[in-house]
Scaffold this active site. Structure first.
Site, PDB file in Angstrom:
ATOM      1  N   TYR A  53      28.151  20.114  45.748  1.00 48.54           N
ATOM      2  CA  TYR A  53      27.390  21.256  45.208  1.00 48.54           C
ATOM      3  C   TYR A  53      27.096  21.059  43.718  1.00 48.54           C
ATOM      4  O   TYR A  53      27.973  20.637  42.952  1.00 48.54           O
ATOM      5  CB  TYR A  53      28.149  22.571  45.423  1.00 48.54           C
ATOM      6  CG  TYR A  53      28.116  23.073  46.863  1.00 48.54           C
ATOM      7  CD1 TYR A  53      27.290  22.482  47.825  1.00 48.54           C
ATOM      8  CD2 TYR A  53      28.903  24.144  47.270  1.00 48.54           C
ATOM      9  CE1 TYR A  53      27.256  22.943  49.137  1.00 48.54           C
ATOM     10  CE2 TYR A  53      28.877  24.618  48.586  1.00 48.54           C
ATOM     11  CZ  TYR A  53      28.048  23.999  49.513  1.00 48.54           C
ATOM     12  OH  TYR A  53      28.023  24.466  50.805  1.00 48.54           O
ATOM     13  N   SER A 157      31.683  21.809  59.744  1.00 46.68           N
ATOM     14  CA  SER A 157      30.487  22.614  59.492  1.00 46.68           C
ATOM     15  C   SER A 157      29.304  21.939  60.162  1.00 46.68           C
ATOM     16  O   SER A 157      29.230  20.693  60.200  1.00 46.68           O
ATOM     17  CB  SER A 157      30.258  22.718  57.976  1.00 46.68           C
ATOM     18  OG  SER A 157      29.122  23.504  57.714  1.00 46.68           O
ATOM     19  N   TRP A 206      26.831  30.497  56.901  1.00 45.36           N
ATOM     20  CA  TRP A 206      26.100  30.204  55.644  1.00 45.36           C
ATOM     21  C   TRP A 206      24.657  30.724  55.696  1.00 45.36           C
ATOM     22  O   TRP A 206      24.122  30.966  56.773  1.00 45.36           O
ATOM     23  CB  TRP A 206      26.175  28.745  55.267  1.00 45.36           C
ATOM     24  CG  TRP A 206      25.656  27.668  56.180  1.00 45.36           C
ATOM     25  CD1 TRP A 206      26.377  26.961  57.103  1.00 45.36           C
ATOM     26  CD2 TRP A 206      24.334  27.101  56.204  1.00 45.36           C
ATOM     27  NE1 TRP A 206      25.590  26.017  57.705  1.00 45.36           N
ATOM     28  CE2 TRP A 206      24.331  26.070  57.170  1.00 45.36           C
ATOM     29  CE3 TRP A 206      23.154  27.353  55.497  1.00 45.36           C
ATOM     30  CZ2 TRP A 206      23.191  25.298  57.456  1.00 45.36           C
ATOM     31  CZ3 TRP A 206      22.023  26.591  55.773  1.00 45.36           C
ATOM     32  CH2 TRP A 206      22.053  25.581  56.736  1.00 45.36           C
ATOM     33  N   SER A 207      24.100  30.902  54.495  1.00 45.31           N
ATOM     34  CA  SER A 207      22.748  31.489  54.322  1.00 45.31           C
ATOM     35  C   SER A 207      22.562  32.752  55.167  1.00 45.31           C
ATOM     36  O   SER A 207      21.617  32.866  55.957  1.00 45.31           O
ATOM     37  CB  SER A 207      21.650  30.459  54.625  1.00 45.31           C
ATOM     38  OG  SER A 207      21.623  29.459  53.639  1.00 45.31           O
ATOM     39  N   GLY A 210      19.234  34.170  54.821  1.00 43.69           N
ATOM     40  CA  GLY A 210      18.174  33.156  54.955  1.00 43.69           C
ATOM     41  C   GLY A 210      17.902  32.436  53.650  1.00 43.69           C
ATOM     42  O   GLY A 210      16.767  32.018  53.401  1.00 43.69           O
ATOM     43  N   PHE A 215      14.193  38.338  51.658  1.00 44.18           N
ATOM     44  CA  PHE A 215      13.633  39.263  50.671  1.00 44.18           C
ATOM     45  C   PHE A 215      12.382  38.721  49.988  1.00 44.18           C
ATOM     46  O   PHE A 215      11.637  39.483  49.393  1.00 44.18           O
ATOM     47  CB  PHE A 215      14.694  39.591  49.611  1.00 44.18           C
ATOM     48  CG  PHE A 215      15.904  40.219  50.222  1.00 44.18           C
ATOM     49  CD1 PHE A 215      15.853  41.532  50.668  1.00 44.18           C
ATOM     50  CD2 PHE A 215      17.072  39.502  50.407  1.00 44.18           C
ATOM     51  CE1 PHE A 215      16.949  42.117  51.266  1.00 44.18           C
ATOM     52  CE2 PHE A 215      18.172  40.076  51.010  1.00 44.18           C
ATOM     53  CZ  PHE A 215      18.112  41.385  51.445  1.00 44.18           C
ATOM     54  N   SER A 261      24.911  34.849  46.349  1.00 38.91           N
ATOM     55  CA  SER A 261      24.347  35.397  45.114  1.00 38.91           C
ATOM     56  C   SER A 261      25.318  35.271  43.943  1.00 38.91           C
ATOM     57  O   SER A 261      26.537  35.302  44.117  1.00 38.91           O
ATOM     58  CB  SER A 261      24.020  36.885  45.332  1.00 38.91           C
ATOM     59  OG  SER A 261      23.512  37.441  44.140  1.00 38.91           O
ATOM     60  N   GLY A 262      24.735  35.210  42.753  1.00 46.38           N
ATOM     61  CA  GLY A 262      25.542  35.218  41.541  1.00 46.38           C
ATOM     62  C   GLY A 262      25.762  36.636  41.023  1.00 46.38           C
ATOM     63  O   GLY A 262      26.466  36.840  40.047  1.00 46.38           O
TER      64      GLY A 262
HETATM   65  P1  NAP Z   1      22.095  33.589  51.052  1.00 48.46           P
HETATM   66  O1  NAP Z   1      22.799  34.856  50.709  1.00 48.46           O
HETATM   67  O2  NAP Z   1      21.384  33.511  52.336  1.00 48.46           O
HETATM   68  O3  NAP Z   1      21.053  33.248  49.907  1.00 48.46           O
HETATM   69  C1  NAP Z   1      21.375  33.430  48.563  1.00 48.46           C
HETATM   70  C2  NAP Z   1      20.066  33.484  47.787  1.00 48.46           C
HETATM   71  O4  NAP Z   1      19.397  34.691  48.147  1.00 48.46           O
HETATM   72  C3  NAP Z   1      20.299  33.506  46.296  1.00 48.46           C
HETATM   73  O5  NAP Z   1      19.330  32.688  45.669  1.00 48.46           O
HETATM   74  C4  NAP Z   1      20.102  34.958  45.937  1.00 48.46           C
HETATM   75  O6  NAP Z   1      19.586  35.131  44.650  1.00 48.46           O
HETATM   76  C5  NAP Z   1      19.090  35.403  46.964  1.00 48.46           C
HETATM   77  N1  NAP Z   1      19.258  36.835  47.247  1.00 48.46           N
HETATM   78  C6  NAP Z   1      20.348  37.456  47.664  1.00 48.46           C
HETATM   79  N2  NAP Z   1      20.149  38.784  47.774  1.00 48.46           N
HETATM   80  C7  NAP Z   1      18.896  38.984  47.405  1.00 48.46           C
HETATM   81  C8  NAP Z   1      18.101  40.138  47.307  1.00 48.46           C
HETATM   82  N3  NAP Z   1      18.606  41.362  47.625  1.00 48.46           N
HETATM   83  N4  NAP Z   1      16.827  40.006  46.886  1.00 48.46           N
HETATM   84  C9  NAP Z   1      16.333  38.777  46.582  1.00 48.46           C
HETATM   85  N5  NAP Z   1      17.051  37.618  46.648  1.00 48.46           N
HETATM   86  C10 NAP Z   1      18.325  37.730  47.065  1.00 48.46           C
HETATM   87  O7  NAP Z   1      23.202  32.456  50.965  1.00 48.46           O
HETATM   88  P2  NAP Z   1      23.148  30.876  50.556  1.00 48.46           P
HETATM   89  O8  NAP Z   1      23.342  30.759  49.085  1.00 48.46           O
HETATM   90  O9  NAP Z   1      21.981  30.180  51.147  1.00 48.46           O
HETATM   91  O10 NAP Z   1      24.469  30.380  51.301  1.00 48.46           O
HETATM   92  C11 NAP Z   1      25.727  31.012  51.009  1.00 48.46           C
HETATM   93  C12 NAP Z   1      26.822  29.993  50.875  1.00 48.46           C
HETATM   94  O11 NAP Z   1      26.914  29.261  52.092  1.00 48.46           O
HETATM   95  C13 NAP Z   1      26.622  28.905  49.802  1.00 48.46           C
HETATM   96  O12 NAP Z   1      27.001  29.316  48.520  1.00 48.46           O
HETATM   97  C14 NAP Z   1      27.533  27.812  50.326  1.00 48.46           C
HETATM   98  O13 NAP Z   1      28.879  28.072  49.951  1.00 48.46           O
HETATM   99  C15 NAP Z   1      27.391  27.952  51.842  1.00 48.46           C
HETATM  100  N6  NAP Z   1      26.452  26.978  52.449  1.00 48.46           N
HETATM  101  C16 NAP Z   1      26.945  26.075  53.340  1.00 48.46           C
HETATM  102  C17 NAP Z   1      26.103  25.169  53.959  1.00 48.46           C
HETATM  103  C18 NAP Z   1      26.663  24.174  54.936  1.00 48.46           C
HETATM  104  O14 NAP Z   1      25.959  23.236  55.340  1.00 48.46           O
HETATM  105  N7  NAP Z   1      27.897  24.335  55.343  1.00 48.46           N
HETATM  106  C19 NAP Z   1      24.728  25.178  53.681  1.00 48.46           C
HETATM  107  C20 NAP Z   1      24.234  26.125  52.769  1.00 48.46           C
HETATM  108  C21 NAP Z   1      25.107  27.037  52.159  1.00 48.46           C
HETATM  109  P3  NAP Z   1      20.421  35.960  43.537  1.00 48.46           P
HETATM  110  O15 NAP Z   1      21.534  35.095  43.075  1.00 48.46           O
HETATM  111  O16 NAP Z   1      19.407  36.205  42.486  1.00 48.46           O
HETATM  112  O17 NAP Z   1      20.897  37.223  44.179  1.00 48.46           O
END
Ligand code: NAP
Length: 296
Positions: A53, A157, A206-207, A210, A215, A261-262
């Site tokens: 990461y 995973s 994860w995600s 999406g 959004f 999200s951060g």
């Molecule tokens: P996600 O929650 O689907 O997406 C996060 C993104 O969505 C961020 O850029 C966030 O921006 C945005 N977001 C969230 N709420 C929002 C809202 N209300 N309006 C607009 N934008 C919004 O999660 P993800 O980051 O893709 O995945 C989560 C975690 O899963 C990762 O951190 C990682 O640990 C894990 N992961 C694992 C794999 C794997 O292969 N195992 C792959 C991908 C991810 P803001 O920060 O601005 O809110």
């Protein structure tokens, strides 16, 4: 609040904070410590990393925060992943590829422990299925790492049900971390979630939003799902993001969503979903909105 994710598996918080985007949040060390404290106050005590990461940089940012606030170490569970060899300046591979050999897994665990500034990983996941994985050899690596106290539990995973089964027969796996959201349904149909339910292990998701497409997406599917999510959210008196998490939590395999999200307020939206009782019919309304057609 903590839940056991598998028989004799690790205890994790029901919402796990994903650290993939930590680098993008541009937080200084004090702000990172504050972020961790605020997550803990919400009951989010488990943190999901991977060696790669942030171009192999996020674990060190987290470790820096733990060094500055060592009292946090006893209150958190640390998850990391390895197995992807990702090209970069410091990693001049000819192609991105996968590696689950004993030497590579061991080297990556040692490197993660150092970067994260912890003595043990609560959970180590093999990030992607390695076509050249020797399941018996990998199980031996797990055995040695556990015996040395470097890793407490192991999982995978993005593994198909048969890939999971191959390794699980050699070593009991604690989870399969999969993609699932109101916009991405593959895991509902490919046997992975059924396998988790059958084995009584809880998938990590994860995600869950999406990757933000829920959004921001302008495609017809995202617009359709978002419109329904916004209308339903009003009925339930929660935010659309909370309802999107509730849709995942409604699955009988008892998934643990990972936030991305951060913003701490966005982590709270995930935690709020633990209290939402989404009806079966509304779950299916969102299923239909995603697919664009009725159930068969
Ligand atoms: P996600 O929650 O689907 O997406 C996060 C993104 O969505 C961020 O850029 C966030 O921006 C945005 N977001 C969230 N709420 C929002 C809202 N209300 N309006 C607009 N934008 C919004 O999660 P993800 O980051 O893709 O995945 C989560 C975690 O899963 C990762 O951190 C990682 O640990 C894990 N992961 C694992 C794999 C794997 O292969 N195992 C792959 C991908 C991810 P803001 O920060 O601005 O809110």
């Amino acid at each position: 609040m903590a839940v056991e994710i598998a028989p004799n598996g690790p205890l994790l918080s029901p919402i796990v904070a994903g650290m993939w985007r930590l680098n993008d949040w541009r937080l200084n060390v004090q702000a990172r410590v504050r972020w961790l404290e605020e997550a803990l106050a919400l009951g989010v005590t488990s943190f999901d990393h991977a060696d790669i990461y942030g171009d192999y940089g996020c674990e060190a940012l987290f470790g820096e925060a733990l060094k500055a606030a060592p009292h946090l170490k006893g209150q958190i569970q640390v998850i990391s992943k390895c197995g992807i060899r990702l090209k970069g300046k410091a990693h001049p591979y000819l192609v991105n590829h996968y590696d689950t050999s004993a030497a590579y897994v061991r080297a990556q665990v040692d490197a993660s422990l150092k970067r994260l500034d912890v003595e043990r990983l609560d959970l180590l996941l093999i990030h992607r299925p390695d076509y050249l994985m020797d399941a018996a050899e990998l199980a031996e690596s797990f055995h040695a790492l556990k015996k040395e106290g470097k890793v407490a539990h192991f999982g995978v995973s993005n593994h198909s049900a048969s890939q999971f089964e191959l390794l699980d027969r050699q070593w009991p796996l604690a989870t399969n971390q999969l993609e699932l959201s109101v916009l991405e349904h593959k895991a509902l149909d490919d046997g992975t979630l059924e396998q988790c339910q059958a084995k009584r292990i809880r998938p990590m998701i994860w995600s869950p939003l999406g990757g933000g497409r829920l959004f921001t997406g302008k495609d017809a599917q995202a617009l359709r799902v978002r419109a329904l999510l916004e209308a339903l959210a009003k009925d339930y008196g929660v935010s659309p993001a909370t309802l999107a998490y509730a849709w995942i939590l409604r699955h009988p395999s008892k998934p643990l969503p990972l936030t991305g999200s951060g913003r701490i307020a966005a982590v709270k939206e995930a935690v709020d979903a633990l209290k939402v009782d989404l009806s079966r019919e509304d779950w299916y309304r969102l299923w239909v909105a995603c697919r664009g057609h009725d159930v068969p």
